[in-house]
Design an enzyme around this catalytic site. Sequence first.
Site, PDB file in Angstrom:
ATOM      1  N   GLY A  24       0.799  -1.236   0.000  1.00 27.95           N
ATOM      2  CA  GLY A  24       0.000   0.000   0.000  1.00 27.95           C
ATOM      3  C   GLY A  24       0.823   1.273   0.000  1.00 27.95           C
TER       4      GLY A  24
ATOM      5  N   CYS B 292       0.738   5.862   0.749  1.00 25.64           N
ATOM      6  CA  CYS B 292      -0.696   6.175   0.776  1.00 25.64           C
ATOM      7  C   CYS B 292      -1.443   5.407   1.869  1.00 25.64           C
TER       8      CYS B 292
ATOM      9  N   THR C 241       8.957   3.368  -6.648  1.00 24.56           N
ATOM     10  CA  THR C 241       9.481   3.494  -5.284  1.00 24.56           C
ATOM     11  C   THR C 241       9.012   4.757  -4.559  1.00 24.56           C
TER      12      THR C 241
ATOM     13  N   SER D 138       7.983   8.348  -2.923  1.00 23.01           N
ATOM     14  CA  SER D 138       8.586   9.600  -2.464  1.00 23.01           C
ATOM     15  C   SER D 138       8.754   9.587  -0.953  1.00 23.01           C
TER      16      SER D 138
ATOM     17  N   VAL E 127      -1.003  21.008   1.261  1.00 20.78           N
ATOM     18  CA  VAL E 127      -2.035  20.010   1.553  1.00 20.78           C
ATOM     19  C   VAL E 127      -1.834  19.337   2.906  1.00 20.78           C
ATOM     20  N   ILE E 128      -0.613  18.846   3.146  1.00 24.17           N
ATOM     21  CA  ILE E 128      -0.379  18.117   4.403  1.00 24.17           C
ATOM     22  C   ILE E 128      -0.552  19.060   5.589  1.00 24.17           C
TER      23      ILE E 128
ATOM     24  N   VAL F  36      11.236  30.064   7.882  1.00 21.07           N
ATOM     25  CA  VAL F  36      11.773  29.530   9.130  1.00 21.07           C
ATOM     26  C   VAL F  36      13.282  29.459   8.948  1.00 21.07           C
TER      27      VAL F  36
ATOM     28  N   MET G 244       1.876  14.533  -7.261  1.00 20.94           N
ATOM     29  CA  MET G 244       2.257  13.433  -6.359  1.00 20.94           C
ATOM     30  C   MET G 244       0.997  12.963  -5.644  1.00 20.94           C
TER      31      MET G 244
ATOM     32  N   HIS H 281     -32.852  16.620  -6.742  1.00 19.88           N
ATOM     33  CA  HIS H 281     -33.134  17.701  -5.798  1.00 19.88           C
ATOM     34  C   HIS H 281     -33.680  17.133  -4.500  1.00 19.88           C
TER      35      HIS H 281
HETATM   36  P1  FAD Z   1       4.533   5.198  -2.578  1.00 18.03           P
HETATM   37  O1  FAD Z   1       3.150   5.122  -2.104  1.00 18.03           O
HETATM   38  O2  FAD Z   1       5.481   6.087  -1.872  1.00 18.03           O
HETATM   39  O3  FAD Z   1       5.061   3.689  -2.533  1.00 18.03           O
HETATM   40  C1  FAD Z   1       6.377   3.355  -2.798  1.00 18.03           C
HETATM   41  C2  FAD Z   1       6.711   2.086  -2.039  1.00 18.03           C
HETATM   42  O4  FAD Z   1       7.961   1.609  -2.516  1.00 18.03           O
HETATM   43  C3  FAD Z   1       6.887   2.263  -0.536  1.00 18.03           C
HETATM   44  O5  FAD Z   1       6.034   1.412   0.172  1.00 18.03           O
HETATM   45  C4  FAD Z   1       8.342   1.939  -0.271  1.00 18.03           C
HETATM   46  O6  FAD Z   1       8.538   1.242   0.954  1.00 18.03           O
HETATM   47  C5  FAD Z   1       8.671   1.033  -1.440  1.00 18.03           C
HETATM   48  N1  FAD Z   1      10.094   1.022  -1.816  1.00 18.03           N
HETATM   49  C6  FAD Z   1      10.891   2.089  -2.046  1.00 18.03           C
HETATM   50  N2  FAD Z   1      12.116   1.671  -2.442  1.00 18.03           N
HETATM   51  C7  FAD Z   1      12.054   0.319  -2.452  1.00 18.03           C
HETATM   52  C8  FAD Z   1      12.993  -0.691  -2.789  1.00 18.03           C
HETATM   53  N3  FAD Z   1      14.230  -0.406  -3.213  1.00 18.03           N
HETATM   54  N4  FAD Z   1      12.625  -1.979  -2.677  1.00 18.03           N
HETATM   55  C9  FAD Z   1      11.359  -2.312  -2.263  1.00 18.03           C
HETATM   56  N5  FAD Z   1      10.434  -1.402  -1.951  1.00 18.03           N
HETATM   57  C10 FAD Z   1      10.779  -0.115  -2.055  1.00 18.03           C
HETATM   58  N6  FAD Z   1      -2.496  11.313  -2.303  1.00 18.03           N
HETATM   59  C11 FAD Z   1      -3.779  11.337  -2.670  1.00 18.03           C
HETATM   60  O7  FAD Z   1      -4.071  11.125  -3.853  1.00 18.03           O
HETATM   61  N7  FAD Z   1      -4.781  11.585  -1.785  1.00 18.03           N
HETATM   62  C12 FAD Z   1      -4.522  11.827  -0.484  1.00 18.03           C
HETATM   63  O8  FAD Z   1      -5.451  12.049   0.301  1.00 18.03           O
HETATM   64  C13 FAD Z   1      -3.177  11.818  -0.053  1.00 18.03           C
HETATM   65  N8  FAD Z   1      -2.884  12.048   1.240  1.00 18.03           N
HETATM   66  C14 FAD Z   1      -1.583  12.009   1.638  1.00 18.03           C
HETATM   67  C15 FAD Z   1      -1.296  12.267   2.968  1.00 18.03           C
HETATM   68  C16 FAD Z   1       0.003  12.249   3.420  1.00 18.03           C
HETATM   69  C17 FAD Z   1       0.291  12.527   4.864  1.00 18.03           C
HETATM   70  C18 FAD Z   1       1.059  11.935   2.500  1.00 18.03           C
HETATM   71  C19 FAD Z   1       2.481  11.870   2.977  1.00 18.03           C
HETATM   72  C20 FAD Z   1       0.788  11.681   1.176  1.00 18.03           C
HETATM   73  C21 FAD Z   1      -0.538  11.726   0.721  1.00 18.03           C
HETATM   74  N9  FAD Z   1      -0.872  11.495  -0.611  1.00 18.03           N
HETATM   75  C22 FAD Z   1      -2.165  11.544  -1.005  1.00 18.03           C
HETATM   76  C23 FAD Z   1       0.150  11.206  -1.627  1.00 18.03           C
HETATM   77  C24 FAD Z   1       0.225   9.691  -1.912  1.00 18.03           C
HETATM   78  O9  FAD Z   1       0.496   8.999  -0.731  1.00 18.03           O
HETATM   79  C25 FAD Z   1       1.299   9.406  -2.954  1.00 18.03           C
HETATM   80  O10 FAD Z   1       1.094  10.211  -4.090  1.00 18.03           O
HETATM   81  C26 FAD Z   1       1.265   7.946  -3.375  1.00 18.03           C
HETATM   82  O11 FAD Z   1       1.443   7.103  -2.268  1.00 18.03           O
HETATM   83  C27 FAD Z   1       2.338   7.661  -4.421  1.00 18.03           C
HETATM   84  O12 FAD Z   1       2.288   6.317  -4.789  1.00 18.03           O
HETATM   85  P2  FAD Z   1       3.581   5.562  -5.320  1.00 18.03           P
HETATM   86  O13 FAD Z   1       3.148   4.161  -5.582  1.00 18.03           O
HETATM   87  O14 FAD Z   1       4.203   6.321  -6.413  1.00 18.03           O
HETATM   88  O15 FAD Z   1       4.634   5.581  -4.114  1.00 18.03           O
HETATM   89  P1  NAI Z   2       2.747  20.888  -0.819  1.00 19.72           P
HETATM   90  O1  NAI Z   2       3.600  21.056  -2.005  1.00 19.72           O
HETATM   91  O2  NAI Z   2       1.300  20.664  -0.940  1.00 19.72           O
HETATM   92  O3  NAI Z   2       2.896  22.179   0.129  1.00 19.72           O
HETATM   93  C1  NAI Z   2       4.124  22.613   0.613  1.00 19.72           C
HETATM   94  C2  NAI Z   2       3.966  24.066   1.038  1.00 19.72           C
HETATM   95  O4  NAI Z   2       5.132  24.431   1.731  1.00 19.72           O
HETATM   96  C3  NAI Z   2       3.802  25.024  -0.132  1.00 19.72           C
HETATM   97  O5  NAI Z   2       2.745  25.888   0.152  1.00 19.72           O
HETATM   98  C4  NAI Z   2       5.147  25.730  -0.186  1.00 19.72           C
HETATM   99  O6  NAI Z   2       5.054  27.055  -0.677  1.00 19.72           O
HETATM  100  C5  NAI Z   2       5.539  25.719   1.271  1.00 19.72           C
HETATM  101  N1  NAI Z   2       6.979  25.790   1.535  1.00 19.72           N
HETATM  102  C6  NAI Z   2       7.995  25.242   0.820  1.00 19.72           C
HETATM  103  N2  NAI Z   2       9.173  25.504   1.423  1.00 19.72           N
HETATM  104  C7  NAI Z   2       8.884  26.216   2.543  1.00 19.72           C
HETATM  105  C8  NAI Z   2       9.679  26.758   3.597  1.00 19.72           C
HETATM  106  N3  NAI Z   2      10.993  26.603   3.610  1.00 19.72           N
HETATM  107  N4  NAI Z   2       9.050  27.433   4.592  1.00 19.72           N
HETATM  108  C9  NAI Z   2       7.697  27.577   4.584  1.00 19.72           C
HETATM  109  N5  NAI Z   2       6.911  27.082   3.618  1.00 19.72           N
HETATM  110  C10 NAI Z   2       7.496  26.404   2.620  1.00 19.72           C
HETATM  111  O7  NAI Z   2       3.480  19.717   0.013  1.00 19.72           O
HETATM  112  P2  NAI Z   2       2.984  18.883   1.268  1.00 19.72           P
HETATM  113  O8  NAI Z   2       1.853  19.555   1.941  1.00 19.72           O
HETATM  114  O9  NAI Z   2       4.204  18.567   2.037  1.00 19.72           O
HETATM  115  O10 NAI Z   2       2.441  17.582   0.572  1.00 19.72           O
HETATM  116  C11 NAI Z   2       3.346  16.745  -0.187  1.00 19.72           C
HETATM  117  C12 NAI Z   2       2.638  16.010  -1.268  1.00 19.72           C
HETATM  118  O11 NAI Z   2       1.751  15.053  -0.743  1.00 19.72           O
HETATM  119  C13 NAI Z   2       1.858  16.934  -2.168  1.00 19.72           C
HETATM  120  O12 NAI Z   2       2.444  16.887  -3.431  1.00 19.72           O
HETATM  121  C14 NAI Z   2       0.485  16.391  -2.223  1.00 19.72           C
HETATM  122  O13 NAI Z   2       0.100  16.182  -3.527  1.00 19.72           O
HETATM  123  C15 NAI Z   2       0.552  15.057  -1.481  1.00 19.72           C
HETATM  124  N6  NAI Z   2      -0.587  15.030  -0.569  1.00 19.72           N
HETATM  125  C16 NAI Z   2      -1.841  14.973  -1.085  1.00 19.72           C
HETATM  126  C17 NAI Z   2      -2.940  15.007  -0.279  1.00 19.72           C
HETATM  127  C18 NAI Z   2      -4.289  14.983  -0.892  1.00 19.72           C
HETATM  128  O14 NAI Z   2      -4.392  14.681  -2.074  1.00 19.72           O
HETATM  129  N7  NAI Z   2      -5.348  15.251  -0.152  1.00 19.72           N
HETATM  130  C19 NAI Z   2      -2.827  15.095   1.175  1.00 19.72           C
HETATM  131  C20 NAI Z   2      -1.467  15.205   1.617  1.00 19.72           C
HETATM  132  C21 NAI Z   2      -0.415  15.153   0.762  1.00 19.72           C
END
Ligand code: FAD
Ligand code: NAI
Length: 469
Positions: free
Chosen positions: A41, A44, A146, A148, A186-187, A240, A322, A448
């Site tokens: 998983g 995500c 892999t 982020s 977003v985060i 910061v 992402m 509606h």
């Molecule tokens: P990942 O989900 O990062 O999966 C990569 C996997 O590869 C990991 O499990 C890692 O352990 C594994 N891996 C890495 N290197 C190796 C290796 N060498 N060998 C074996 N395994 C390896 N996106 C949304 O669309 N909606 C959201 O609501 C949302 N909320 C988020 C909330 C937070 C707090 C965060 C941090 C992210 C959120 N995201 C959200 C973003 C979302 O999680 C990512 O865009 C998504 O997981 C990317 O999928 P991926 O498969 O590319 O990589």
């Molecule tokens: P983000 O790119 O959404 O926001 C980062 C924010 O930090 C931006 O507003 C930027 O201007 C600011 N910033 C950058 N450098 C800074 C600094 N030095 N000091 C102060 N502010 C600074 O990234 P975030 O929130 O970390 O999320 C990471 C990724 O995870 C996003 O790309 C997002 O797509 C994904 N994600 C998606 C979610 C969703 O789909 N609901 C929920 C959470 C994450």
Amino acid sequence: MSENTFDVVVIGGGPGGYVAAIRAAQLGLKTACVEKRGALGGTCLNVGCIPSKALLSASHAYEAAAHHYGAFGVKVGKVEMDVAAMQGHKDKVVSDNTKGIEFLFKKNKVTYIVGAGTITAPGQVKVTAKDGAESQVTAKVIVIATGSDVTPLPGVEIDEEVIVSSTGALALKKTPKTMVVIGGGVIGLELGTVWRRLGAEVTVVEFLDRILPTNDGEVSKSMHKILAKQGFTFKLGTKVTSAKKAGKHAVLTVEPAAGGAAEEIKADVVLVAIGRKPYTEGLGLENVGIATDARGFIPVNGHYQTSVPGIYAIGDVVGGAMLAHKAEEEGVALAEMLAGQHGHVNYDAIPAVVYTWPEVAAVGKTEEQLKAEGIAYKAGKFPFTANGRARSMNETEGFVKVLACATTDRVLGAHIVGPNAGDLLAELVMAMEFGAASEDVARTCHSHPGLGEAVKEACLAVLGRALHI
Ligand code: FAD
Ligand code: NAI
């Protein structure tokens, strides 16, 4: 084919990797997925989308019971929050979901290999298990998925207790009194919302002059007002310069981004949320001569091929949005291409949702982008204050905005701030996918009373003939 020989080996079991593996297996390719986390998983399901939404749902329920039920005549007495029980709910949701992927692997005959994958040569992946044991997997095709990792802030050390990344912010054992979020993206806004609802005083320090800087400007402005009313403090245009742990607290030094007097802020918890970076550590890209770009992403062509034949990459590690669903779409498209089909991802119609409340949902172009690109457009907007269902729910904040081409009326973008905005957006994403005009949506019968009527009315507004405003 021997036991360790496959058509496709996917490295990474996140939304990109696991979906690619399932689709490849569905299409008859012998497929393995190597994942080192110990659970499928990816980010995500384990430390991203799913746990954050579990906490958002729980804290939303608390806030509604504590502050909003009264308006409906519901008396609930003293409402208390049991943070440990909330975390238990989150852990169960995560574990049910990750186990669900294991079930799907079994159902689709995907071989799940637990361990870290290192590409040693085209078609060759070495897998190192947690106990150090090594094995070799051979495949015609390697898919890198892999993902982020958290972008660190230079000079700010994350200990996941006082100075935390999203992973630590998802696992706090008690509500901090004060929380500083670095990054108004977003985060920062989602996890800031969770802890603010439970009582934390949350200050968001954002480098740019607005929160949600990639969203439509009107949406950013509106959310700033709404979140400030909810209790968020925003320090925009602020950087910061240091954040240090001082006992059980942290002390931050901030100053105006443009230069000026520095100021100190104390906080129980600091959340660093300034973006995510591609993750390729230990992957062995150097063994096959794949170079990453300046930001660490793996460059691919329109067919997700890297510079080395037989090695492909998808998801967060290749850049672009992402988002989990973007990674999934790429996983499906690539698997279909590998099976000789015509997989495709429409990057113009990828939705993005921020799960604050009200939610923020967007697809396609913002007004700023259309202006910068010199595209003539018409905008139609409808507020939830004029929607009967929203009024009955006491959820009248926000609006639906639809942007359509001035000559063809084709929908070019849509932006919603409002209750269930993420779900409401789906019909506009579909409209864009089908190349529909705003009039197509406006002429579609919507039930509606429904929140969806606001979407219809925004499309009517594009045509200059909204009925209810
Ligand atoms: P990942 O989900 O990062 O999966 C990569 C996997 O590869 C990991 O499990 C890692 O352990 C594994 N891996 C890495 N290197 C190796 C290796 N060498 N060998 C074996 N395994 C390896 N996106 C949304 O669309 N909606 C959201 O609501 C949302 N909320 C988020 C909330 C937070 C707090 C965060 C941090 C992210 C959120 N995201 C959200 C973003 C979302 O999680 C990512 O865009 C998504 O997981 C990317 O999928 P991926 O498969 O590319 O990589
Ligand atoms: P983000 O790119 O959404 O926001 C980062 C924010 O930090 C931006 O507003 C930027 O201007 C600011 N910033 C950058 N450098 C800074 C600094 N030095 N000091 C102060 N502010 C600074 O990234 P975030 O929130 O970390 O999320 C990471 C990724 O995870 C996003 O790309 C997002 O797509 C994904 N994600 C998606 C979610 C969703 O789909 N609901 C929920 C959470 C994450």
